[in-house]
Structures are given as C-alpha cells and as structure tokens.
Design a protein around this motif. Structure first.
Motif, PDB file in Angstrom:
ATOM      1  N   ASN A  69      20.977   4.491 -15.366  1.00  0.00           N
ATOM      2  CA  ASN A  69      20.624   3.460 -14.861  1.00  0.00           C
ATOM      3  C   ASN A  69      18.693   3.507 -13.743  1.00  0.00           C
ATOM      4  O   ASN A  69      18.628   4.089 -13.118  1.00  0.00           O
ATOM      5  N   LEU A  70      18.158   2.171 -13.441  1.00  0.00           N
ATOM      6  CA  LEU A  70      16.991   2.467 -12.959  1.00  0.00           C
ATOM      7  C   LEU A  70      16.796   2.963 -11.701  1.00  0.00           C
ATOM      8  O   LEU A  70      17.866   1.675 -10.892  1.00  0.00           O
ATOM      9  N   GLN A  71      16.469   3.716 -10.462  1.00  0.00           N
ATOM     10  CA  GLN A  71      16.364   3.729  -9.143  1.00  0.00           C
ATOM     11  C   GLN A  71      15.181   4.172  -8.585  1.00  0.00           C
ATOM     12  O   GLN A  71      14.069   4.194  -9.650  1.00  0.00           O
ATOM     13  N   TRP A 125      17.659   5.175  -1.673  1.00  0.00           N
ATOM     14  CA  TRP A 125      17.800   5.440  -3.377  1.00  0.00           C
ATOM     15  C   TRP A 125      18.253   3.770  -3.467  1.00  0.00           C
ATOM     16  O   TRP A 125      19.113   3.140  -2.786  1.00  0.00           O
ATOM     17  N   ASN A 126      17.390   2.944  -4.453  1.00  0.00           N
ATOM     18  CA  ASN A 126      17.946   1.008  -4.579  1.00  0.00           C
ATOM     19  C   ASN A 126      18.410   1.676  -6.505  1.00  0.00           C
ATOM     20  O   ASN A 126      17.646   2.023  -6.864  1.00  0.00           O
ATOM     21  N   ASN A 127      19.689   1.578  -6.672  1.00  0.00           N
ATOM     22  CA  ASN A 127      19.684   1.006  -7.822  1.00  0.00           C
ATOM     23  C   ASN A 127      18.744  -0.167  -8.877  1.00  0.00           C
ATOM     24  O   ASN A 127      20.046  -1.435  -7.917  1.00  0.00           O
ATOM     25  N   ARG A 128      18.574  -0.349  -9.699  1.00  0.00           N
ATOM     26  CA  ARG A 128      18.116  -1.377 -10.565  1.00  0.00           C
ATOM     27  C   ARG A 128      18.773  -1.418 -11.789  1.00  0.00           C
ATOM     28  O   ARG A 128      18.390  -2.583 -12.317  1.00  0.00           O
ATOM     29  N   GLY A 129      19.276  -0.713 -12.274  1.00  0.00           N
ATOM     30  CA  GLY A 129      20.916  -1.654 -13.388  1.00  0.00           C
ATOM     31  C   GLY A 129      19.700  -1.001 -13.945  1.00  0.00           C
ATOM     32  O   GLY A 129      19.103   0.046 -14.740  1.00  0.00           O
ATOM     33  N   GLY A 130      20.165  -0.953 -15.135  1.00  0.00           N
ATOM     34  CA  GLY A 130      19.621  -1.528 -16.856  1.00  0.00           C
ATOM     35  C   GLY A 130      20.528  -0.609 -17.116  1.00  0.00           C
ATOM     36  O   GLY A 130      21.900   0.057 -17.008  1.00  0.00           O
ATOM     37  N   GLY A 163       1.122  -0.478  -0.162  1.00  0.00           N
ATOM     38  CA  GLY A 163       0.292  -0.285  -0.104  1.00  0.00           C
ATOM     39  C   GLY A 163       0.469   1.521   0.015  1.00  0.00           C
ATOM     40  O   GLY A 163       0.686   2.391   0.082  1.00  0.00           O
ATOM     41  N   GLY A 164       2.313   1.018   0.205  1.00  0.00           N
ATOM     42  CA  GLY A 164       2.781   2.511   0.137  1.00  0.00           C
ATOM     43  C   GLY A 164       3.600   3.146  -1.427  1.00  0.00           C
ATOM     44  O   GLY A 164       3.631   1.826  -2.372  1.00  0.00           O
ATOM     45  N   VAL A 165       3.512   3.405  -2.091  1.00  0.00           N
ATOM     46  CA  VAL A 165       4.280   4.653  -3.093  1.00  0.00           C
ATOM     47  C   VAL A 165       5.087   4.298  -3.085  1.00  0.00           C
ATOM     48  O   VAL A 165       6.564   4.342  -2.312  1.00  0.00           O
ATOM     49  N   VAL A 166       5.556   3.612  -4.521  1.00  0.00           N
ATOM     50  CA  VAL A 166       7.293   3.541  -4.808  1.00  0.00           C
ATOM     51  C   VAL A 166       6.948   4.489  -5.731  1.00  0.00           C
ATOM     52  O   VAL A 166       6.566   4.725  -6.875  1.00  0.00           O
ATOM     53  N   VAL A 167       8.496   4.932  -5.795  1.00  0.00           N
ATOM     54  CA  VAL A 167       8.270   6.218  -7.049  1.00  0.00           C
ATOM     55  C   VAL A 167      10.255   5.699  -7.907  1.00  0.00           C
ATOM     56  O   VAL A 167      11.279   5.243  -7.426  1.00  0.00           O
ATOM     57  N   PHE A 168       9.657   5.334  -9.395  1.00  0.00           N
ATOM     58  CA  PHE A 168      10.941   5.247 -10.224  1.00  0.00           C
ATOM     59  C   PHE A 168      11.417   6.212 -10.904  1.00  0.00           C
ATOM     60  O   PHE A 168      10.575   6.749 -11.328  1.00  0.00           O
ATOM     61  N   ALA A 169      12.796   5.947 -11.452  1.00  0.00           N
ATOM     62  CA  ALA A 169      13.376   6.899 -12.188  1.00  0.00           C
ATOM     63  C   ALA A 169      14.852   6.642 -12.969  1.00  0.00           C
ATOM     64  O   ALA A 169      14.802   5.633 -11.901  1.00  0.00           O
TER      65      ALA A 169
END
Length: 172
Positions: free
Chosen positions: A96-98, A113-118, A84-90
């Motif tokens: 890299n996706l954060q 911030w989490n780094n999802r690579g790419g 139920g919490g908001v997640v923001v991607f940029a």
C-alpha cells in the motif's frame, strides 16, 4: 551518507563533503521546501523512514536524523505539495502507498501516516501536476504502470489507483 553544498545561495563555490552520519539501507530521496531548506529521507534497516533537514536555506548545517516510523520497502519519493511543505511517499510491506507530510511550518513536525491503498511493487515518481495536485506513479504487482492523485490540491480525498496507462513493466 555524504552531502556537498554550495558555499552560499547561488554561489559557484562548494563546501567540502560532509558526512550526515546515520545508518540507511537504500537510496535517499531529497526535496527542498518552500523556505529553501533541503530535506533528506531514507529507509533504515528496520524499514522505518529516516529524515534529516538543513537548519536554514543553504546553511550546510543539519538537524540530525529523526525517525518518522513506518514499516516500508523500496525507495521513498519526496516532492513539495501545493502549500510548500514536503510530502514523502513510500510503499509499506503490504504494497500500500503511504504518505507523510510536513504539518504546519515547523520543519520537525510531521503528520501521521496516511494509507493510499494500492497493490504497488515499486514507486516510480511523485510530483505536483499543473493544477497543484499530488500525483504518484508506481508499478503494481501485476507489472502495470499505475497512478493515484489528489482530486483537489492539498486536500482529501484521493482518486483511486488506475492501472490503465498501458505497458507492462518489471517491478525490479
């Protein structure tokens, strides 16, 4: 940036437009959390992610802009996670996706911030799939549609980027 809101939950009447102030450098992303409060996200001129939220569901009263940091480009995407919490991607300046997400139930508390690579040129969409996993789509720097997703809802790790979805797209 301006908003317009219902006078109360489910109402057909609308309040007058309201200026949220602040200085943003691109289109915003909006998501509603599990408590019914709207969250607005936009990049500032220095590439940091700015956040503003309602103080209560359909309150039309806003907390004020808060910087969540980052060195980002393009348009952020916001969605709601399985809890139920908001997640923001940029996308950061390296492509890299954060992501950053609401930590706990406090509206003003956010994760690091989490780094999802790419190798992403442009984000296209972020959503929750029928199993509750977050899925992010983007156009990679070769022009192919790519996606990454959680393996299990609300947890690590993420499945690495796949760009075998077909098609070639312009990143602009």
């Amino acid at each position: 940036m301006r908003t317009i809101a219902q006078a109360r939950l489910g109402a057909d009447e609308w309040n007058a437009p309201q200026d949220l102030g602040g200085s943003i450098a691109g289109p915003p992303a909006v998501a509603m959390d599990a408590e019914g409060m709207l969250h607005v996200f936009a990049l500032s001129g220095d590439g940091s992610l700015q956040h503003n939220a309602e103080t209560g569901a359909a309150s039309d009263v806003w907390l004020g802009w808060q910087s969540l940091g980052g060195r980002l480009t393009g348009r952020p995407m916001a969605t709601v996670g399985a809890k139920g919490g908001v997640v923001v991607f940029a996308v950061n300046t390296s492509g890299n996706l954060q992501d950053v997400y609401q930590a706990g139930t406090a509206r003003a508390t956010w994760s690091k911030w989490n780094n999802r690579g790419g190798s992403i040129a442009k984000l296209v969409s972020a959503a929750r799939d029928p199993q509750g996993r977050l899925v992010v789509y983007g156009v990679d720097k070769t022009g192919r549609m790519a996606r990454a997703h959680q393996i299990t809802p609300s947890s690590e790790p993420w499945k690495n980027w796949e760009n075998n979805l077909g098609g070639v797209f312009l990143a602009n």
